[in-house]
Design a protein around this motif. Structure first.
Motif, PDB file in Angstrom:
ATOM      1  N   LEU A   1      28.902  16.279 -21.333  1.00 30.34           N
ATOM      2  CA  LEU A   1      29.656  16.193 -20.086  1.00 30.34           C
ATOM      3  C   LEU A   1      28.938  15.255 -19.126  1.00 30.34           C
ATOM      4  N   THR A   2      29.729  14.420 -18.441  1.00 36.36           N
ATOM      5  CA  THR A   2      29.187  13.503 -17.435  1.00 36.36           C
ATOM      6  C   THR A   2      29.616  13.999 -16.058  1.00 36.36           C
ATOM      7  N   ILE A   3      28.639  14.184 -15.166  1.00 37.19           N
ATOM      8  CA  ILE A   3      28.950  14.659 -13.820  1.00 37.19           C
ATOM      9  C   ILE A   3      29.573  13.527 -13.020  1.00 37.19           C
ATOM     10  N   GLU A   4      30.748  13.798 -12.473  1.00 34.23           N
ATOM     11  CA  GLU A   4      31.452  12.814 -11.646  1.00 34.23           C
ATOM     12  C   GLU A   4      31.101  12.991 -10.177  1.00 34.23           C
TER      13      GLU A   4
ATOM     14  N   THR B   1      29.479  27.722 -20.169  1.00 34.94           N
ATOM     15  CA  THR B   1      28.824  26.662 -20.931  1.00 34.94           C
ATOM     16  C   THR B   1      27.468  26.368 -20.294  1.00 34.94           C
ATOM     17  N   LEU B   2      26.431  26.224 -21.123  1.00 31.00           N
ATOM     18  CA  LEU B   2      25.113  25.843 -20.637  1.00 31.00           C
ATOM     19  C   LEU B   2      25.018  24.324 -20.590  1.00 31.00           C
ATOM     20  N   LEU B   3      24.447  23.800 -19.517  1.00 34.68           N
ATOM     21  CA  LEU B   3      24.230  22.358 -19.367  1.00 34.68           C
ATOM     22  C   LEU B   3      22.772  22.067 -19.689  1.00 34.68           C
ATOM     23  N   ILE B   4      22.554  21.089 -20.564  1.00 36.41           N
ATOM     24  CA  ILE B   4      21.217  20.817 -21.094  1.00 36.41           C
ATOM     25  C   ILE B   4      20.827  19.365 -20.823  1.00 36.41           C
TER      26      ILE B   4
ATOM     27  N   GLU C   1      33.723  14.204 -15.522  1.00 35.14           N
ATOM     28  CA  GLU C   1      34.676  13.173 -15.929  1.00 35.14           C
ATOM     29  C   GLU C   1      35.627  13.767 -16.954  1.00 35.14           C
ATOM     30  N   GLY C   2      36.922  13.498 -16.762  1.00 35.78           N
ATOM     31  CA  GLY C   2      37.938  13.963 -17.699  1.00 35.78           C
ATOM     32  C   GLY C   2      38.465  15.360 -17.436  1.00 35.78           C
ATOM     33  N   VAL C   3      37.864  16.081 -16.490  1.00 35.13           N
ATOM     34  CA  VAL C   3      38.347  17.429 -16.159  1.00 35.13           C
ATOM     35  C   VAL C   3      39.045  17.332 -14.808  1.00 35.13           C
ATOM     36  N   ARG C   4      40.377  17.455 -14.814  1.00 36.67           N
ATOM     37  CA  ARG C   4      41.155  17.190 -13.607  1.00 36.67           C
ATOM     38  C   ARG C   4      41.914  18.392 -13.055  1.00 36.67           C
TER      39      ARG C   4
ATOM     40  N   PRO D   1      25.499  12.914  -9.693  1.00 38.84           N
ATOM     41  CA  PRO D   1      26.593  12.126 -10.265  1.00 38.84           C
ATOM     42  C   PRO D   1      26.064  11.085 -11.258  1.00 38.84           C
ATOM     43  N   GLY D   2      26.763  10.996 -12.388  1.00 38.39           N
ATOM     44  CA  GLY D   2      26.373  10.059 -13.436  1.00 38.39           C
ATOM     45  C   GLY D   2      25.505  10.682 -14.515  1.00 38.39           C
ATOM     46  N   ALA D   3      24.935  11.861 -14.267  1.00 44.24           N
ATOM     47  CA  ALA D   3      24.094  12.517 -15.276  1.00 44.24           C
ATOM     48  C   ALA D   3      24.954  12.916 -16.467  1.00 44.24           C
ATOM     49  N   VAL D   4      24.449  12.623 -17.656  1.00 40.09           N
ATOM     50  CA  VAL D   4      25.128  13.003 -18.891  1.00 40.09           C
ATOM     51  C   VAL D   4      24.334  14.144 -19.505  1.00 40.09           C
ATOM     52  N   LEU D   5      25.008  15.281 -19.696  1.00 38.30           N
ATOM     53  CA  LEU D   5      24.331  16.492 -20.154  1.00 38.30           C
ATOM     54  C   LEU D   5      24.905  16.991 -21.465  1.00 38.30           C
TER      55      LEU D   5
END
Length: 193
Positions: free
Chosen positions: A47-50, A78-81, A64-67, A33-37
């Motif tokens: 994307l920021t992991i909530e 999507t690839l997370l980097i 965050e923002g995906v509800r 949580p909190g990682a920005v990728l």
């Protein structure tokens, strides 16, 4: 340096969670949580992991923002980097990041050149080195201790001790008795003709 740490899979439930195919040995560090990728395609991120949790052996993430499920489905494939310091090393002595292994020369114990690592494939059961041989063909080498006997980053080489048939088409006969049996069988069939 940027490293692919996961690929987003299908949506899970209706509240925006997604399954992820983890591509790092350190998911608690890279996917917490909190990682920005960053993302590929870049237009989706960053994307920021909530939140993150394990469910039935699979890692589920919410960003965050995906509800809702629709937003989660839009992220599929999507690839997370993650941004990683190139000098950073894994915690365990016998662990390596992919970027450390790419382009290493692959040689047999006697020094015979096999090729160069061009890709690392992460499968559920084990990792594989995709090795390009000097003639342009490729061979897959399981990245297991029994076969890959040494990784020498200073010398930029991976030493392997492959079983018969792994890197060539000629499997060796296991024992002299098997060779004798094969000879006798051939002699008998020639005598029948």
């Amino acid at each position: 340096m940027q490293l692919v740490v996961a690929r987003i899979g299908r949506a899970h439930g209706i509240k925006g969670e997604v399954t992820v195919e983890v591509r790092t040995d350190e998911p608690e560090l890279r996917l917490g949580p909190g990682a920005v990728l960053a993302t590929d395609p870049a237009s989706v991120g960053p994307l920021t992991i909530e939140t993150g949790r394990v469910h039935s052996g699979r890692l589920l993430l919410r960003f965050e923002g995906v509800r809702d499920r629709t937003g989660a489905e839009a992220l599929r494939n999507t690839l997370l980097i993650a941004e990683v310091d190139p000098e950073e090393l894994p915690e365990e002595e016998d662990e390596f990041y992919d970027h450390q292994l790419m382009d290493l020369d692959v040689v047999l114990k006697d020094g015979t050149e096999v090729g160069r690592i061009t890709e690392i494939s992460h499968l559920p059961s084990q990792d594989l080195f995709i090795v390009e041989r000097p003639d342009g063909t490729e061979v897959m080498i399981p990245f297991v201790e029994e076969i890959v006997t040494e990784i020498d980053l200073e010398e930029q080489k991976a030493v392997i001790d492959p079983p018969p048939g792994l890197i060539d088409d000629r499997a060796e006969i296991a024992s002299a008795r098997d060779a004798d049996a094969a000879s006798e069988s051939n002699a008998a069939s020639e005598g029948d003709a």
